[in-house]
Scaffold this motif. Structure first.
Motif, mmCIF file in Angstrom:
data_model
loop_
_atom_site.group_PDB
_atom_site.id
_atom_site.type_symbol
_atom_site.label_atom_id
_atom_site.label_comp_id
_atom_site.label_asym_id
_atom_site.label_seq_id
_atom_site.Cartn_x
_atom_site.Cartn_y
_atom_site.Cartn_z
ATOM 1 N N LEU A 83 0.901 -1.175 -0.160
ATOM 2 C CA LEU A 83 -0.189 -0.435 -0.175
ATOM 3 C C LEU A 83 0.881 1.383 0.185
ATOM 4 C CD1 LEU A 83 -3.529 -0.482 2.525
ATOM 5 C CD2 LEU A 83 -2.860 -1.317 -0.198
ATOM 6 N N MET A 84 2.118 0.767 0.717
ATOM 7 C CA MET A 84 3.314 2.796 0.389
ATOM 8 C C MET A 84 3.174 2.873 -1.141
ATOM 9 S SD MET A 84 4.981 4.333 2.026
ATOM 10 C CE MET A 84 5.470 4.311 3.556
ATOM 11 N N ARG A 85 3.279 1.764 -1.733
ATOM 12 C CA ARG A 85 4.086 1.947 -3.119
ATOM 13 C C ARG A 85 2.900 1.885 -4.135
ATOM 14 N NH1 ARG A 85 8.351 -3.370 -4.653
ATOM 15 N NH2 ARG A 85 9.398 -3.040 -2.693
ATOM 16 N N ALA A 86 1.756 1.603 -4.093
ATOM 17 C CA ALA A 86 0.376 2.359 -4.543
ATOM 18 C C ALA A 86 0.199 4.017 -3.894
ATOM 19 C CB ALA A 86 -0.348 1.492 -3.832
ATOM 20 N N GLY A 87 0.012 4.147 -2.952
ATOM 21 C CA GLY A 87 0.597 5.453 -2.174
ATOM 22 C C GLY A 87 1.317 6.652 -3.089
ATOM 23 N N ILE A 88 2.480 5.965 -3.308
ATOM 24 C CA ILE A 88 3.425 6.875 -3.473
ATOM 25 C C ILE A 88 3.474 7.049 -5.075
ATOM 26 C CG2 ILE A 88 5.761 6.419 -4.743
ATOM 27 C CD1 ILE A 88 6.600 5.305 -1.441
ATOM 28 N N VAL A 89 2.802 5.926 -5.794
ATOM 29 C CA VAL A 89 2.430 6.115 -7.664
ATOM 30 C C VAL A 89 1.459 7.093 -7.234
ATOM 31 C CG1 VAL A 89 1.286 4.673 -9.292
ATOM 32 C CG2 VAL A 89 2.507 3.552 -7.989
ATOM 33 N N LEU A 90 0.215 6.959 -6.814
ATOM 34 C CA LEU A 90 -0.748 8.257 -6.626
ATOM 35 C C LEU A 90 -0.632 9.387 -6.495
ATOM 36 C CD1 LEU A 90 -3.782 6.360 -5.294
ATOM 37 C CD2 LEU A 90 -3.383 7.009 -7.709
ATOM 38 N N LEU A 91 0.982 9.731 -5.859
ATOM 39 C CA LEU A 91 1.336 10.558 -5.256
ATOM 40 C C LEU A 91 1.959 11.731 -6.769
ATOM 41 C CD1 LEU A 91 2.650 12.759 -2.853
ATOM 42 C CD2 LEU A 91 4.460 11.067 -3.155
ATOM 43 N N GLY A 92 1.830 11.400 -8.037
ATOM 44 C CA GLY A 92 1.903 11.094 -9.115
ATOM 45 C C GLY A 92 1.395 12.485 -9.858
ATOM 46 N N LEU A 93 0.158 11.998 -9.197
ATOM 47 C CA LEU A 93 -0.687 13.148 -10.061
ATOM 48 C C LEU A 93 -1.016 14.454 -9.341
ATOM 49 C CD1 LEU A 93 -3.417 10.319 -9.942
ATOM 50 C CD2 LEU A 93 -2.610 11.622 -12.163
ATOM 51 N N LYS A 94 -0.133 14.563 -8.405
ATOM 52 C CA LYS A 94 0.264 15.567 -7.712
ATOM 53 C C LYS A 94 1.204 17.463 -8.597
ATOM 54 C CE LYS A 94 -1.403 14.734 -2.968
ATOM 55 N NZ LYS A 94 -0.745 15.155 -1.599
ATOM 56 N N LEU A 95 1.446 16.462 -9.386
ATOM 57 C CA LEU A 95 2.667 17.258 -10.320
ATOM 58 C C LEU A 95 2.539 17.170 -11.692
ATOM 59 C CD1 LEU A 95 5.046 18.550 -9.664
ATOM 60 C CD2 LEU A 95 6.515 16.786 -10.327
ATOM 61 N N GLY A 96 1.945 18.501 -11.859
ATOM 62 C CA GLY A 96 2.162 18.499 -13.843
ATOM 63 C C GLY A 96 3.706 19.160 -14.197
ATOM 64 N N LEU A 97 3.718 19.548 -14.958
ATOM 65 C CA LEU A 97 4.974 20.051 -15.742
ATOM 66 C C LEU A 97 4.870 21.001 -16.275
ATOM 67 C CD1 LEU A 97 6.313 16.765 -18.321
ATOM 68 C CD2 LEU A 97 6.882 16.940 -16.111
ATOM 69 N N ALA A 98 3.743 20.868 -16.420
ATOM 70 C CA ALA A 98 3.527 22.474 -17.271
ATOM 71 C C ALA A 98 3.892 23.697 -15.613
ATOM 72 C CB ALA A 98 2.596 22.918 -17.757
ATOM 73 N N ASP A 99 2.982 23.156 -14.733
ATOM 74 C CA ASP A 99 3.396 23.599 -13.603
ATOM 75 C C ASP A 99 4.805 24.100 -12.982
ATOM 76 O OD1 ASP A 99 0.566 24.443 -13.352
ATOM 77 O OD2 ASP A 99 0.871 21.999 -12.049
ATOM 78 N N VAL A 100 5.423 22.447 -13.002
ATOM 79 C CA VAL A 100 7.044 23.316 -12.928
ATOM 80 C C VAL A 100 7.618 23.905 -13.888
ATOM 81 C CG1 VAL A 100 9.522 21.779 -12.958
ATOM 82 C CG2 VAL A 100 7.263 20.397 -11.746
#
Length: 345
Positions: A83-100
């Protein structure tokens, strides 16, 4: 995750033997519910922090500790790892390249420099202080990137001991909470604009929730800058894990029976895929908010499982040294981040 061995090992009775993942997952779900209620009752207490504490409490509560060691162990270990790994995968949805890219190249270049300096400095200090196991590495990852999520990711690919991971999570959580109280008091005296204060918080505070709480004291301009800088740090989790995997492969270190660990773990690929998906702009806000809530629930369940493996007497042996490293590393990353903001202002 490792089982207890050596002098602390004990005979497991038939009543305590694992019976499959369901009892442990049910206990983890109950722990998440209790952590959510604790956060609702005391908003200053992060849900993930409450989950770790409740997991450790379950491991030391009469009768319940027997279940934690026995029939619930399989499910709790599954939660702590998968479940730790699954949560880390979903963490990627908080970041967009355009925002960066909207932060500007100077800030984009500053963040990796701050992460590298704080990671290497903390790791070096921890080793010099003689902290055992992977504690220096895990604490360095948690401080420099994204708190408990980074510790879980690094510990997973490094096959770190449960107690080293719990100690690191507790330390990074306490110092991140300290930042919520201290950094807003320095906003004016340091002469930072709201946007500069936000970038400082984003580059120097550990967990995403702690960043939001700290930067929110200076208004929306500071909060927006802080979240973007923080998520840029989160994106650096993937290259850090890849570098550590390469180092582990050279040493022949990996999970039990795993041989040489894969160069890019599957959950890191998933994390990067979620970043790419978010960058397309195709996902509606409702999907992103649902994913964010699910991510927090998964990480809370994982941290409850991780906390349930803690053994307090062994943690007390390195307590003073761990606390000293935590405070020193906290000052190091705050100072480095402040210098980075000034240089890129």
């Amino acid at each position: 995750m490792t089982a207890l061995t050596g002098p602390r090992a004990r005979r497991v009775t038939p009543r305590e033997r694992p019976t499959g993942p369901v009892p442990g997952l049910a206990l983890a779900a109950a722990g998440v519910a209790a952590a959510w209620l604790a956060h609702r009752a005391v908003p200053a207490l992060p849900m993930l922090t409450a989950a770790v504490v409740l997991g450790a409490a379950a491991a030391h509560t009469p009768w319940l500790s027997t279940q934690v060691r026995g029939r619930c162990r399989g499910g709790l270990t599954l939660a702590a790892k998968r479940l730790m790994r699954a949560g880390i995968v979903l963490l990627g949805l908080k970041l967009g390249l355009a925002d960066v890219l909207g932060l500007g190249w100077a800030t984009v270049a500053m963040v990796p420099a701050v992460v590298a300096a704080s990671f290497c400095g903390t790791w070096w200090l921890g080793r010099r202080m003689g902290l055992p196991g992977d504690q220096p590495l895990l604490i360095a990852a948690g401080y420099s990137i994204c708190g408990a999520s980074a510790i879980g990711a690094v510990g997973s690919v490094h096959d770190s001991d449960d107690e080293d991971m719990v100690t690191s999570v507790a330390l990074v959580t306490l110092c991140g909470t300290l930042a919520i109280a201290v950094l807003p008091l320095l906003h004016g005296p340091l002469g930072l604009t709201d946007a500069e204060f936000g970038r400082w918080v984003g580059a120097g505070v550990h967990d995403v929730g702690q960043v939001v709480a700290t930067a929110g004291t200076a208004g929306p301009a500071a909060l927006g800058e802080a979240v973007l800088v923080k998520l840029l740090r989160v994106a650096l989790l993937a290259p850090l894990v890849a570098v550590l995997v390469v180092a582990a492969r050279h040493r022949g270190r990996g999970g039990p029976g795993s041989g040489r660990p894969p160069l890019v773990p599957l959950f890191v690929v998933g994390f990067l895929a979620m970043v790419a998906l978010r960058s397309t702009g195709l996902l509606p806000a409702q999907v992103l908010s649902t994913a964010a809530a699910l991510q927090e629930l998964l990480l809370a369940a994982a941290l409850f499982g991780l906390g349930s493996a803690v053994h307090l007497p062994s943690l007390s042996r390195t307590g003073p040294r761990v606390a000293l490293l935590g405070l020193t590393a906290w000052v190091l990353i705050a100072t480095t981040a402040y210098a980075g903001v000034l240089l890129t202002a």
